[in-house]
Scaffold this motif. Structure first.
Motif: not given
Length: 131
Positions: A54-82
């Motif tokens: 906690p307590g970091c400047p808002p412009e860097i709060a969420y970081g510079s990169d992230a990984i999007v997981l596209r999960v495929r199963s028999a039930a369909g597709q969903t996404e998870i943000m890492l």
């Protein structure tokens, strides 16, 4: 579980003219048993997200990169943000709940081309195996 595509995106790039555009940095794909095992590791991670700093400047709060997981199963597709590169919001977010980062849950998605380069101290302590 059929497959999981893990796409690493740069979230903030000064040269991108329009806000909201993302740049794909790298990706990897897990299939079959490996995909199923990786998603089960996320399900075993603690609820609530983190670790955060906690307590970091808002412009860097969420970081510079992230990984999007596209999960495929028999039930369909969903996404998870890492998220792992910021001060807040770190963890696995599927849109209904957030699970905390663990080395076991993150490892399948942060290997090879998706290797993590810079991490905050609390995230580093969680994701780096210690002997």
């Amino acid at each position: 579980m059929t497959s999981v595509s893990a796409c690493k995106y740069e979230l903030s790039e000064p040269s991108v003219p329009k806000r909201g555009q993302l740049r794909l940095m790298s990706s990897l794909r897990l299939a079959g048993v490996a995909a199923d095992r990786a998603i089960r590791q996320i399900a075993q991670a603690p609820t609530g997200g983190g670790p955060d700093v906690p307590g970091c400047p808002p412009e860097i709060a969420y970081g510079s990169d992230a990984i999007v997981l596209r999960v495929r199963s028999a039930a369909g597709q969903t996404e998870i943000m890492l998220r792992y590169s910021g001060c807040v919001g770190n963890g696995f977010d599927d849109g209904t709940g957030v699970r905390g980062l663990t080395a076991a849950a993150a490892a399948p998605f942060t290997a090879g081309p998706n290797a993590l380069v810079m991490l905050s101290s609390p995230v580093y302590e969680v994701l780096t195996p210690h002997d």
